[in-house]
Design an enzyme around this catalytic site. Structure first.
Site, PDB file in Angstrom:
ATOM      1  CB  SER A 135      25.071 -85.059 -33.316  1.00  0.00           C
ATOM      2  OG  SER A 135      25.573 -86.316 -33.326  1.00  0.00           O
ATOM      3  CE  LYS A 161      28.139 -86.150 -35.484  1.00  0.00           C
ATOM      4  NZ  LYS A 161      29.349 -85.462 -34.830  1.00  0.00           N
ATOM      5  CE  LYS A 163      27.223 -89.454 -32.877  1.00  0.00           C
ATOM      6  NZ  LYS A 163      28.864 -89.152 -33.128  1.00  0.00           N
ATOM      7  CG  ASP A 188      30.611 -89.231 -35.816  1.00  0.00           C
ATOM      8  OD1 ASP A 188      31.459 -89.983 -36.006  1.00  0.00           O
ATOM      9  OD2 ASP A 188      30.420 -88.307 -34.996  1.00  0.00           O
ATOM     10  CD  GLU A 213      32.113 -86.145 -36.786  1.00  0.00           C
ATOM     11  OE1 GLU A 213      31.038 -85.846 -37.148  1.00  0.00           O
ATOM     12  OE2 GLU A 213      32.249 -85.952 -35.426  1.00  0.00           O
ATOM     13  CG  ASP A 238      35.233 -86.360 -33.139  1.00  0.00           C
ATOM     14  OD1 ASP A 238      36.079 -86.065 -32.419  1.00  0.00           O
ATOM     15  OD2 ASP A 238      33.976 -86.646 -33.012  1.00  0.00           O
ATOM     16  CE  LYS A 262      33.229 -84.439 -30.628  1.00  0.00           C
ATOM     17  NZ  LYS A 262      33.049 -85.687 -30.373  1.00  0.00           N
ATOM     18  N   GLY A 290      30.550 -81.671 -30.287  1.00  0.00           N
ATOM     19  CA  GLY A 290      29.776 -81.785 -28.987  1.00  0.00           C
ATOM     20  C   GLY A 290      30.015 -82.988 -28.189  1.00  0.00           C
TER      21      GLY A 290
END
Ligand code: OSB
Ligand code: MG
Length: 371
Positions: A135, A161, A163, A188, A213, A238, A262, A290
Protein backbone atom coordinates in the site's frame (compact mmCIF):
# COMPACT_ATOMS: atom_id res chain seq x y z
CA UNK A 1 -3.82 -20.37 30.71
CA UNK A 2 -4.05 -18.59 34.01
CA UNK A 3 -3.87 -14.84 33.33
CA UNK A 4 -1.85 -13.32 36.16
CA UNK A 5 -1.09 -9.86 34.82
CA UNK A 6 -1.31 -7.72 31.70
CA UNK A 7 1.23 -5.09 30.74
CA UNK A 8 0.11 -2.24 28.50
CA UNK A 9 2.71 -0.04 26.80
CA UNK A 10 2.67 2.91 24.48
CA UNK A 11 5.36 2.75 21.80
CA UNK A 12 6.54 5.45 19.40
CA UNK A 13 8.30 4.16 16.32
CA UNK A 14 9.42 6.47 13.49
CA UNK A 15 8.46 5.34 9.99
CA UNK A 16 11.25 5.04 7.41
CA UNK A 17 9.02 7.11 5.10
CA UNK A 18 5.87 9.09 5.93
CA UNK A 19 2.53 7.46 5.10
CA UNK A 20 -0.24 9.68 3.76
CA UNK A 21 -3.91 8.82 3.17
CA UNK A 22 -6.95 10.93 2.34
CA UNK A 23 -7.24 11.62 6.10
CA UNK A 24 -3.68 12.69 6.85
CA UNK A 25 0.05 12.02 7.07
CA UNK A 26 1.83 9.85 9.67
CA UNK A 27 5.58 10.17 10.29
CA UNK A 28 5.87 8.34 13.62
CA UNK A 29 3.60 5.39 14.35
CA UNK A 30 2.26 5.53 17.90
CA UNK A 31 0.54 2.37 19.13
CA UNK A 32 -0.02 0.16 22.15
CA UNK A 33 1.42 -3.24 22.91
CA UNK A 34 -0.08 -5.61 25.43
CA UNK A 35 1.58 -8.56 27.11
CA UNK A 36 -0.43 -11.29 28.78
CA UNK A 37 1.57 -12.94 31.59
CA UNK A 38 0.37 -16.50 32.05
CA UNK A 39 2.41 -18.67 34.43
CA UNK A 40 5.71 -18.17 32.67
CA UNK A 41 4.29 -17.79 29.17
CA UNK A 42 4.10 -14.30 27.68
CA UNK A 43 1.76 -13.55 24.79
CA UNK A 44 2.02 -10.30 22.85
CA UNK A 45 -0.66 -8.32 21.05
CA UNK A 46 -0.67 -5.01 19.21
CA UNK A 47 -3.44 -2.44 19.40
CA UNK A 48 -3.57 -0.95 15.90
CA UNK A 49 -5.57 2.14 16.89
CA UNK A 50 -3.76 5.23 15.67
CA UNK A 51 -2.78 8.40 17.51
CA UNK A 52 -5.88 10.19 16.19
CA UNK A 53 -9.45 9.00 15.53
CA UNK A 54 -9.28 9.59 11.76
CA UNK A 55 -9.32 6.08 10.27
CA UNK A 56 -12.02 5.01 12.73
CA UNK A 57 -13.37 6.06 16.13
CA UNK A 58 -10.60 4.49 18.20
CA UNK A 59 -7.30 6.12 19.06
CA UNK A 60 -4.61 5.85 21.74
CA UNK A 61 -6.53 8.13 24.07
CA UNK A 62 -9.54 5.77 24.02
CA UNK A 63 -7.79 2.40 23.78
CA UNK A 64 -5.60 2.95 26.85
CA UNK A 65 -8.39 3.43 29.42
CA UNK A 66 -10.61 0.81 27.79
CA UNK A 67 -7.83 -1.77 28.05
CA UNK A 68 -6.60 -0.88 31.52
CA UNK A 69 -10.02 -0.08 33.02
CA UNK A 70 -12.31 -2.68 31.43
CA UNK A 71 -10.77 -5.34 29.22
CA UNK A 72 -7.65 -6.34 31.14
CA UNK A 73 -9.58 -6.49 34.47
CA UNK A 74 -12.11 -8.83 32.78
CA UNK A 75 -9.25 -11.28 32.12
CA UNK A 76 -7.13 -11.06 35.24
CA UNK A 77 -7.29 -14.17 37.43
CA UNK A 78 -9.18 -16.18 34.80
CA UNK A 79 -8.10 -19.62 33.81
CA UNK A 80 -8.95 -19.98 30.13
CA UNK A 81 -8.59 -22.86 27.74
CA UNK A 82 -8.48 -20.76 24.59
CA UNK A 83 -7.92 -17.21 23.36
CA UNK A 84 -11.39 -17.12 21.86
CA UNK A 85 -12.94 -17.19 25.34
CA UNK A 86 -11.95 -13.52 25.62
CA UNK A 87 -14.83 -12.66 23.27
CA UNK A 88 -17.46 -13.59 25.85
CA UNK A 89 -15.59 -11.88 28.67
CA UNK A 90 -15.45 -8.64 26.63
CA UNK A 91 -19.00 -8.75 25.29
CA UNK A 92 -20.40 -6.23 27.78
CA UNK A 93 -18.06 -3.57 26.35
CA UNK A 94 -19.49 -2.11 23.13
CA UNK A 95 -17.24 -1.49 20.15
CA UNK A 96 -13.60 -0.70 20.94
CA UNK A 97 -12.63 -3.56 18.68
CA UNK A 98 -8.99 -2.62 18.24
CA UNK A 99 -8.54 -2.56 22.01
CA UNK A 100 -10.24 -5.98 22.31
CA UNK A 101 -8.21 -7.47 19.45
CA UNK A 102 -4.89 -6.58 21.08
CA UNK A 103 -5.76 -8.64 24.15
CA UNK A 104 -7.58 -11.48 22.44
CA UNK A 105 -4.70 -11.93 20.00
CA UNK A 106 -2.16 -11.94 22.83
CA UNK A 107 -4.11 -14.83 24.37
CA UNK A 108 -4.11 -16.71 21.06
CA UNK A 109 -0.31 -16.38 21.11
CA UNK A 110 -0.24 -17.86 24.63
CA UNK A 111 -2.55 -20.68 23.55
CA UNK A 112 -0.26 -21.45 20.61
CA UNK A 113 2.73 -21.79 22.95
CA UNK A 114 0.74 -23.98 25.34
CA UNK A 115 -0.36 -26.27 22.51
CA UNK A 116 3.11 -26.20 20.96
CA UNK A 117 1.64 -25.07 17.64
CA UNK A 118 2.59 -22.21 15.34
CA UNK A 119 -0.08 -19.52 15.50
CA UNK A 120 -1.02 -20.05 11.83
CA UNK A 121 -1.90 -23.67 12.53
CA UNK A 122 -3.87 -22.77 15.63
CA UNK A 123 -6.07 -20.38 13.61
CA UNK A 124 -6.64 -23.06 10.99
CA UNK A 125 -4.32 -21.83 8.24
CA UNK A 126 -3.59 -23.89 5.16
CA UNK A 127 -0.71 -22.02 3.48
CA UNK A 128 3.00 -22.09 4.14
CA UNK A 129 3.57 -18.98 2.10
CA UNK A 130 1.48 -15.84 1.68
CA UNK A 131 1.28 -13.48 -1.28
CA UNK A 132 2.28 -9.88 -0.68
CA UNK A 133 1.18 -6.55 -2.04
CA UNK A 134 2.05 -3.03 -0.92
CA UNK A 135 0.00 0.00 0.00
CA UNK A 136 1.70 3.19 -1.15
CA UNK A 137 0.61 6.48 0.36
CA UNK A 138 0.02 9.81 -1.32
CA UNK A 139 3.35 11.40 -2.29
CA UNK A 140 4.38 14.99 -2.89
CA UNK A 141 4.64 14.40 -6.66
CA UNK A 142 3.47 11.75 -9.14
CA UNK A 143 7.11 11.18 -10.14
CA UNK A 144 7.95 10.19 -6.56
CA UNK A 145 5.01 7.78 -6.55
CA UNK A 146 6.10 6.19 -9.84
CA UNK A 147 9.59 5.74 -8.46
CA UNK A 148 8.22 4.03 -5.36
CA UNK A 149 6.09 1.70 -7.46
CA UNK A 150 9.13 0.80 -9.58
CA UNK A 151 11.08 -0.07 -6.41
CA UNK A 152 8.29 -2.26 -5.01
CA UNK A 153 7.77 -4.09 -8.31
CA UNK A 154 11.51 -4.73 -8.52
CA UNK A 155 11.34 -6.14 -4.98
CA UNK A 156 8.78 -8.68 -6.23
CA UNK A 157 5.49 -7.38 -4.78
CA UNK A 158 2.52 -8.86 -6.59
CA UNK A 159 -0.03 -6.10 -6.21
CA UNK A 160 0.31 -2.34 -5.97
CA UNK A 161 -2.31 -0.33 -4.10
CA UNK A 162 -2.21 3.45 -4.16
CA UNK A 163 -4.09 5.86 -1.98
CA UNK A 164 -6.42 8.23 -3.81
CA UNK A 165 -8.47 11.32 -2.94
CA UNK A 166 -10.11 14.08 -4.98
CA UNK A 167 -7.25 15.84 -6.81
CA UNK A 168 -4.94 12.79 -6.53
CA UNK A 169 -6.71 10.12 -8.53
CA UNK A 170 -7.44 9.93 -12.29
CA UNK A 171 -4.20 11.56 -13.45
CA UNK A 172 -2.18 9.46 -11.04
CA UNK A 173 -3.85 6.22 -12.16
CA UNK A 174 -3.41 7.19 -15.83
CA UNK A 175 0.32 7.81 -15.32
CA UNK A 176 0.70 4.43 -13.56
CA UNK A 177 -1.17 2.56 -16.29
CA UNK A 178 0.85 4.28 -19.05
CA UNK A 179 4.00 2.86 -17.54
CA UNK A 180 2.65 -0.51 -16.31
CA UNK A 181 -0.38 -1.56 -18.39
CA UNK A 182 -0.65 -5.05 -16.89
CA UNK A 183 0.26 -5.03 -13.18
CA UNK A 184 -2.29 -5.95 -10.54
CA UNK A 185 -3.32 -2.45 -9.40
CA UNK A 186 -5.88 -1.21 -6.90
CA UNK A 187 -6.69 2.02 -5.09
CA UNK A 188 -7.95 2.98 -1.65
CA UNK A 189 -9.95 6.16 -1.02
CA UNK A 190 -10.46 5.81 2.74
CA UNK A 191 -13.94 7.34 2.36
CA UNK A 192 -12.82 10.42 0.41
CA UNK A 193 -15.82 10.53 -2.00
CA UNK A 194 -19.59 10.83 -1.89
CA UNK A 195 -22.35 9.69 -4.23
CA UNK A 196 -22.15 13.08 -5.91
CA UNK A 197 -18.81 11.88 -7.29
CA UNK A 198 -20.46 8.92 -9.09
CA UNK A 199 -19.72 10.24 -12.61
CA UNK A 200 -16.12 10.87 -11.55
CA UNK A 201 -15.79 7.41 -9.98
CA UNK A 202 -17.09 5.78 -13.18
CA UNK A 203 -13.95 7.06 -14.89
CA UNK A 204 -11.86 4.76 -12.65
CA UNK A 205 -13.21 1.89 -14.79
CA UNK A 206 -10.73 2.87 -17.54
CA UNK A 207 -7.79 1.66 -15.50
CA UNK A 208 -8.62 -2.02 -15.11
CA UNK A 209 -8.27 -1.90 -11.33
CA UNK A 210 -8.51 -5.03 -9.23
CA UNK A 211 -10.69 -3.00 -6.85
CA UNK A 212 -11.45 0.37 -5.34
CA UNK A 213 -11.35 0.25 -1.56
CA UNK A 214 -13.87 2.13 0.61
CA UNK A 215 -14.74 4.94 -1.83
CA UNK A 216 -17.68 6.26 0.27
CA UNK A 217 -18.53 6.86 3.92
CA UNK A 218 -16.71 4.84 6.57
CA UNK A 219 -19.99 3.61 8.10
CA UNK A 220 -21.94 2.79 4.96
CA UNK A 221 -22.96 -0.28 2.93
CA UNK A 222 -26.23 0.90 1.42
CA UNK A 223 -24.87 3.64 -0.79
CA UNK A 224 -21.83 1.57 -1.71
CA UNK A 225 -24.34 -0.91 -3.15
CA UNK A 226 -25.89 1.86 -5.19
CA UNK A 227 -22.44 2.86 -6.44
CA UNK A 228 -21.40 -0.75 -7.17
CA UNK A 229 -24.36 -1.05 -9.57
CA UNK A 230 -23.02 1.91 -11.55
CA UNK A 231 -19.32 1.07 -11.79
CA UNK A 232 -17.57 -1.96 -13.23
CA UNK A 233 -14.59 -1.87 -10.86
CA UNK A 234 -15.10 -4.16 -7.86
CA UNK A 235 -15.68 -2.32 -4.60
CA UNK A 236 -13.75 -3.65 -1.60
CA UNK A 237 -14.92 -2.62 1.86
CA UNK A 238 -12.49 -1.91 4.68
CA UNK A 239 -13.71 0.66 7.26
CA UNK A 240 -17.38 -0.31 7.24
CA UNK A 241 -16.91 -4.03 8.02
CA UNK A 242 -16.70 -4.52 11.81
CA UNK A 243 -18.03 -8.06 12.08
CA UNK A 244 -19.16 -11.17 10.23
CA UNK A 245 -22.70 -9.80 10.41
CA UNK A 246 -21.57 -6.60 8.69
CA UNK A 247 -19.85 -8.65 5.99
CA UNK A 248 -22.99 -10.69 5.45
CA UNK A 249 -25.19 -7.59 5.20
CA UNK A 250 -22.76 -5.83 2.87
CA UNK A 251 -22.58 -8.81 0.54
CA UNK A 252 -26.35 -9.33 0.64
CA UNK A 253 -27.09 -5.77 -0.50
CA UNK A 254 -24.30 -5.93 -3.11
CA UNK A 255 -22.07 -3.29 -1.50
CA UNK A 256 -18.80 -5.04 -2.36
CA UNK A 257 -17.29 -7.89 -4.33
CA UNK A 258 -14.13 -8.16 -2.20
CA UNK A 259 -13.53 -7.76 1.55
CA UNK A 260 -10.44 -6.43 3.34
CA UNK A 261 -10.05 -8.16 6.73
CA UNK A 262 -8.09 -6.37 9.44
CA UNK A 263 -7.95 -8.36 12.62
CA UNK A 264 -7.93 -5.18 14.74
CA UNK A 265 -10.88 -3.57 12.98
CA UNK A 266 -13.13 -6.59 13.61
CA UNK A 267 -12.05 -7.17 17.22
CA UNK A 268 -9.63 -10.09 17.12
CA UNK A 269 -8.87 -13.46 15.58
CA UNK A 270 -12.23 -15.03 16.46
CA UNK A 271 -14.25 -12.45 14.54
CA UNK A 272 -11.68 -12.23 11.71
CA UNK A 273 -12.10 -15.97 11.20
CA UNK A 274 -15.89 -15.60 11.13
CA UNK A 275 -15.66 -12.79 8.56
CA UNK A 276 -13.39 -15.04 6.51
CA UNK A 277 -15.90 -17.88 6.74
CA UNK A 278 -18.99 -15.90 5.71
CA UNK A 279 -17.10 -14.44 2.74
CA UNK A 280 -15.91 -17.88 1.69
CA UNK A 281 -19.52 -19.08 1.91
CA UNK A 282 -20.57 -16.35 -0.55
CA UNK A 283 -17.46 -16.89 -2.73
CA UNK A 284 -16.25 -13.39 -2.00
CA UNK A 285 -12.44 -13.26 -1.91
CA UNK A 286 -10.73 -11.62 1.06
CA UNK A 287 -7.26 -10.25 1.72
CA UNK A 288 -5.44 -9.10 4.84
CA UNK A 289 -5.28 -5.36 5.37
CA UNK A 290 -2.57 -3.55 7.31
CA UNK A 291 -2.39 -0.70 9.81
CA UNK A 292 1.34 0.07 9.66
CA UNK A 293 1.96 -2.66 12.23
CA UNK A 294 5.15 -3.34 14.10
CA UNK A 295 6.45 -6.90 13.93
CA UNK A 296 4.01 -8.09 16.57
CA UNK A 297 0.86 -7.07 14.71
CA UNK A 298 2.57 -8.09 11.47
CA UNK A 299 3.18 -11.62 12.81
CA UNK A 300 -0.54 -11.89 13.62
CA UNK A 301 -1.37 -10.70 10.09
CA UNK A 302 0.95 -13.31 8.59
CA UNK A 303 -0.83 -16.05 10.56
CA UNK A 304 -4.30 -14.79 9.58
CA UNK A 305 -3.31 -14.62 5.90
CA UNK A 306 -2.76 -18.39 5.83
CA UNK A 307 -6.52 -19.07 5.94
CA UNK A 308 -7.94 -20.59 2.78
CA UNK A 309 -10.00 -17.70 1.41
CA UNK A 310 -7.18 -15.14 1.64
CA UNK A 311 -6.73 -15.55 -2.09
CA UNK A 312 -5.61 -12.05 -3.08
CA UNK A 313 -2.25 -10.51 -2.15
CA UNK A 314 -2.63 -8.49 1.07
CA UNK A 315 -1.09 -5.35 2.54
CA UNK A 316 1.27 -7.46 4.66
CA UNK A 317 4.76 -6.53 3.52
CA UNK A 318 8.36 -6.53 4.73
CA UNK A 319 9.33 -4.95 8.07
CA UNK A 320 12.03 -2.87 6.40
CA UNK A 321 9.46 -0.93 4.35
CA UNK A 322 8.33 0.62 7.63
CA UNK A 323 11.05 0.40 10.28
CA UNK A 324 14.78 0.85 10.61
CA UNK A 325 14.64 -1.88 13.21
CA UNK A 326 11.53 -3.96 13.88
CA UNK A 327 10.47 -5.29 17.30
CA UNK A 328 10.82 -8.93 16.28
CA UNK A 329 13.56 -11.26 15.14
CA UNK A 330 13.86 -12.34 12.42
CA UNK A 331 12.10 -9.41 10.79
CA UNK A 332 9.32 -10.12 8.30
CA UNK A 333 11.02 -10.59 4.95
CA UNK A 334 9.58 -10.83 1.47
CA UNK A 335 11.10 -13.09 -1.18
CA UNK A 336 11.98 -11.86 -4.70
CA UNK A 337 8.79 -13.70 -5.73
CA UNK A 338 6.73 -11.44 -3.49
CA UNK A 339 5.92 -13.97 -0.77
CA UNK A 340 6.42 -14.35 2.97
CA UNK A 341 7.34 -17.79 4.25
CA UNK A 342 5.18 -18.51 7.28
CA UNK A 343 7.28 -19.34 10.36
CA UNK A 344 7.07 -22.79 11.87
CA UNK A 345 8.04 -22.11 15.48
CA UNK A 346 5.33 -22.58 18.11
CA UNK A 347 3.55 -19.41 19.21
CA UNK A 348 3.97 -16.09 17.44
CA UNK A 349 6.75 -17.55 15.29
CA UNK A 350 9.16 -14.67 15.88
CA UNK A 351 11.24 -13.65 18.90
CA UNK A 352 10.07 -10.44 20.56
CA UNK A 353 12.91 -7.95 21.26
CA UNK A 354 12.00 -7.06 24.81
CA UNK A 355 15.02 -4.76 25.33
CA UNK A 356 14.22 -2.66 22.29
CA UNK A 357 10.56 -2.49 23.31
CA UNK A 358 11.51 -1.25 26.77
CA UNK A 359 13.68 1.47 25.22
CA UNK A 360 10.84 2.61 22.98
CA UNK A 361 8.17 2.58 25.72
CA UNK A 362 6.85 6.04 26.62
CA UNK A 363 4.38 4.87 29.26
CA UNK A 364 3.48 1.58 30.85
CA UNK A 365 0.90 0.16 33.21
CA UNK A 366 0.65 -3.31 34.70
CA UNK A 367 -2.83 -4.56 35.50
CA UNK A 368 -2.96 -7.39 38.04
CA UNK A 369 -5.41 -8.66 40.60
CA UNK A 370 -6.23 -6.05 43.22
CA UNK A 371 -4.79 -3.22 41.10
O1 OSB B 1 -6.95 1.91 4.69
O2 OSB B 1 -5.76 0.18 4.52
C1 OSB B 1 -5.94 1.31 4.98
C2 OSB B 1 -2.84 2.39 6.95
C3 OSB B 1 -3.42 3.04 8.00
C4 OSB B 1 -4.78 3.17 8.04
C5 OSB B 1 -5.57 2.62 7.04
C6 OSB B 1 -4.99 1.94 5.97
C7 OSB B 1 -3.61 1.85 5.92
C8 OSB B 1 -2.89 1.22 4.81
C9 OSB B 1 -1.52 0.74 5.10
O3 OSB B 1 -3.32 1.18 3.67
C10 OSB B 1 -1.34 -0.72 4.96
C11 OSB B 1 0.01 -1.14 5.52
O4 OSB B 1 0.96 -1.09 4.76
O5 OSB B 1 0.09 -1.49 6.71
MG1 MG C 1 -8.15 0.68 3.42
Amino acid sequence: MKIEAITVREIHLPLVHFFETSFGRTTTRKFLLVTAHCQGIEGWGECVAEAHPYYNEECLATAWPIITGYLAPALIGRNLKAGREAVGLFSRVRGNRMAKAALENALWAVEAVEKNLPLWQLVGGVRREIECGVSIGIQDTVEQLLEKIATELAAGYRRIKVKVKPGWDLDVLRRIRERWPDILLSCDANSAYTLEDTEHLKKFDRFNLLMIEQPLWNDDFYFHARLQKQIQTAICLDESIHSARDAEAAMEVGACRIVNIKVGRVGGFSEAMRVHDVCRGKRVPVWCGGMLESGIGRAHNVALSTLENFCLPGDVSASKRYWKEDLIEPEVEVSPQGTITVPDQPGLGYRVKQDLIEKLTVRQEVVRSGS
